[in-house]
Scaffold this motif. Structure first.
Motif, PDB file in Angstrom:
ATOM      1  N   GLU A 117       0.831  -1.202   0.000  1.00 21.41           N
ATOM      2  CA  GLU A 117       0.000   0.000   0.000  1.00 21.41           C
ATOM      3  C   GLU A 117       0.862   1.247   0.000  1.00 21.41           C
ATOM      4  OE1 GLU A 117      -2.528   2.067  -0.858  1.00 21.41           O
ATOM      5  OE2 GLU A 117      -3.693   0.326  -0.181  1.00 21.41           O
ATOM      6  N   CYS A 118       0.496   2.193  -0.884  1.00 23.45           N
ATOM      7  CA  CYS A 118       1.238   3.451  -0.994  1.00 23.45           C
ATOM      8  C   CYS A 118       0.351   4.665  -0.757  1.00 23.45           C
ATOM      9  CB  CYS A 118       1.905   3.561  -2.365  1.00 23.45           C
ATOM     10  SG  CYS A 118       0.741   3.483  -3.750  1.00 23.45           S
ATOM     11  N   ARG A 119      -0.946   4.451  -0.469  1.00 18.50           N
ATOM     12  CA  ARG A 119      -1.875   5.573  -0.311  1.00 18.50           C
ATOM     13  C   ARG A 119      -2.212   5.835   1.150  1.00 18.50           C
ATOM     14  NH1 ARG A 119      -6.387   2.979  -3.953  1.00 18.50           N
ATOM     15  NH2 ARG A 119      -5.816   1.371  -2.445  1.00 18.50           N
ATOM     16  N   GLU A 174       4.605   2.102   2.546  1.00 16.71           N
ATOM     17  CA  GLU A 174       5.493   3.219   2.242  1.00 16.71           C
ATOM     18  C   GLU A 174       5.730   4.067   3.504  1.00 16.71           C
ATOM     19  OE1 GLU A 174       7.152   3.987  -0.460  1.00 16.71           O
ATOM     20  OE2 GLU A 174       6.303   2.519  -1.864  1.00 16.71           O
ATOM     21  N   LEU A 219       5.659   0.702  -8.669  1.00 19.12           N
ATOM     22  CA  LEU A 219       5.174   1.972  -9.209  1.00 19.12           C
ATOM     23  C   LEU A 219       3.850   1.853  -9.952  1.00 19.12           C
ATOM     24  CD1 LEU A 219       8.550   3.541 -10.437  1.00 19.12           C
ATOM     25  CD2 LEU A 219       7.366   3.831  -8.252  1.00 19.12           C
ATOM     26  N   HIS A 220       3.390   0.631 -10.192  1.00 19.29           N
ATOM     27  CA  HIS A 220       2.076   0.462 -10.815  1.00 19.29           C
ATOM     28  C   HIS A 220       0.949   0.721  -9.826  1.00 19.29           C
ATOM     29  CE1 HIS A 220       4.590  -1.665 -13.753  1.00 19.29           C
ATOM     30  NE2 HIS A 220       3.599  -1.509 -14.610  1.00 19.29           N
ATOM     31  N   GLY A 221       1.272   0.779  -8.536  1.00 19.68           N
ATOM     32  CA  GLY A 221       0.246   1.078  -7.540  1.00 19.68           C
ATOM     33  C   GLY A 221       0.051  -0.043  -6.537  1.00 19.68           C
ATOM     34  N   PRO A 222      -0.912   0.137  -5.628  1.00 17.21           N
ATOM     35  CA  PRO A 222      -1.168  -0.845  -4.569  1.00 17.21           C
ATOM     36  C   PRO A 222      -1.570  -2.197  -5.157  1.00 17.21           C
ATOM     37  CG  PRO A 222      -2.327   1.211  -4.142  1.00 17.21           C
ATOM     38  CD  PRO A 222      -1.826   1.283  -5.543  1.00 17.21           C
ATOM     39  N   CYS A 237      -6.538  -5.403  -7.257  1.00 16.02           N
ATOM     40  CA  CYS A 237      -6.065  -4.020  -7.374  1.00 16.02           C
ATOM     41  C   CYS A 237      -7.276  -3.106  -7.326  1.00 16.02           C
ATOM     42  CB  CYS A 237      -5.298  -3.804  -8.682  1.00 16.02           C
ATOM     43  SG  CYS A 237      -3.803  -4.806  -8.827  1.00 16.02           S
ATOM     44  N   GLY A 239      -9.129   0.996  -7.492  1.00 17.13           N
ATOM     45  CA  GLY A 239      -9.113   2.388  -7.896  1.00 17.13           C
ATOM     46  C   GLY A 239     -10.032   3.214  -7.019  1.00 17.13           C
ATOM     47  N   GLN A 240     -10.421   4.382  -7.487  1.00 17.92           N
ATOM     48  CA  GLN A 240     -11.240   5.299  -6.703  1.00 17.92           C
ATOM     49  C   GLN A 240     -12.591   4.693  -6.333  1.00 17.92           C
ATOM     50  OE1 GLN A 240     -11.118   8.787  -5.787  1.00 17.92           O
ATOM     51  NE2 GLN A 240      -8.936   8.995  -6.211  1.00 17.92           N
TER      52      GLN A 240
END
Length: 283
Positions: A117-119, A174, A219-222, A237, A239-240
């Motif tokens: 998780e990066c968010r 992160e 870098l492609h996301g969580p 995976c 999204g919003q």
């Protein structure tokens, strides 16, 4: 709001949770024991310290019963453990986004569960104070009942960490997630203490991806990965306002390669905990 935000996203439409068969069955069991005790909803509600509309919603299968409701109802109705038993088999649908429910069902039985998780801090590791701050910040705004439903779903999912000691949990987080200080210093201090405590469990590994990292495979996301009891792997995976359940072996294999590389790029388990302790001391 995605599961990453909530760990259990809001129900479609923002109102009452969607009715599931298990919720309706639980409601019927409560109603049967209440009538056996010759109590009306008006008489029963104050004894379990909930409002009559809440009792009615639970009996109709429109509301997920909070844990304290189950315990109080069990005692008030002398239900021989039936309510506790029925509550354990409730689906985890209330408080969960429709796109997340398939993953949540598999998550409850997984033998391995990996999360990058990066968010924000993932739902399984959130404290109540941190989670409630996320709920309060959601747009469109949630009302009090919706927030309670989300936290109930969150707390329910978090039981997996301790109730499934043979499941291997891996988290890569992160560093900036803690530096953001979501909710303020006290909330962040409590969050770090909580993560450090969870990391002491034998089946949980927590690694921190440092703020400065020249090479990064995420870098492609969580992403989330899990292994089922029959040793099949799936990915997820988000999204919003949507989630992607991944069953294609080729895509899952790519996610596994990225996660494996990130495990080598993140700080070691010992260094990760040391960094969190230093961050905690600097607050």
């Amino acid at each position: 709001m995605t599961d990453g935000i909530g760990g259990a996203a809001p129900c479609a439409g923002g109102g009452e949770p969607e009715v599931s068969d298990s919720l309706k069955a639980f409601g019927e069991v409560v109603k049967a024991f209440r009538k056996r005790a010759r109590l009306t909803q008006e008489q029963f509600a104050p004894r379990v310290r909930y409002s009559v509309p809440t009792v009615a919603s639970i009996e109709q299968g429109r509301r997920f019963p909070p844990p304290d409701f189950v315990e109080r109802a069990e005692q008030v109705l002398d239900a021989f453990g039936a309510l506790r038993g029925a509550a354990r088999h409730l689906s985890r649908q209330p408080g969960l986004a429709s796109w997340f429910r398939q993953w949540a069902r598999l998550e409850a039985e997984a033998v391995s569960l990996y999360t990058y998780e990066c968010r924000l801090i993932p739902g399984l590791l959130q404290t109540e104070a941190y989670a409630r701050r996320l709920f309060v910040n959601q747009l469109p705004p949630l009302d009090d009942d919706q927030i309670e439903a989300q936290w109930t779903a969150r707390a329910d999912r978090q039981r997996l960490l301790r109730e499934r000691p043979n499941t291997a949990f891996s988290f890569i987080l992160e560093e900036h997630l803690f530096l953001r200080r979501m909710g303020g210093v006290e909330v962040t201090r409590g969050l770090i203490d909580h993560v450090l405590g969870v990391a002491e469990l034998r089946n949980v590994e927590v690694q921190v991806m440092p703020l400065v990292r020249e090479n990064h495979a995420g870098l492609h996301g969580p992403m989330r990965l899990l292994e089922t009891p029959d040793n099949r792997w799936f990915g997820y995976c988000e999204g919003q306002e949507s989630g992607q359940f991944i069953a294609d072996p080729k895509v899952v294999s790519a996610l596994q390669m990225r996660y494996a590389r990130m495990r080598s790029q993140a700080l070691t388990l010992e260094d990760s905990l040391s960094l969190l302790q230093r961050m905690r001391g600097a607050l």
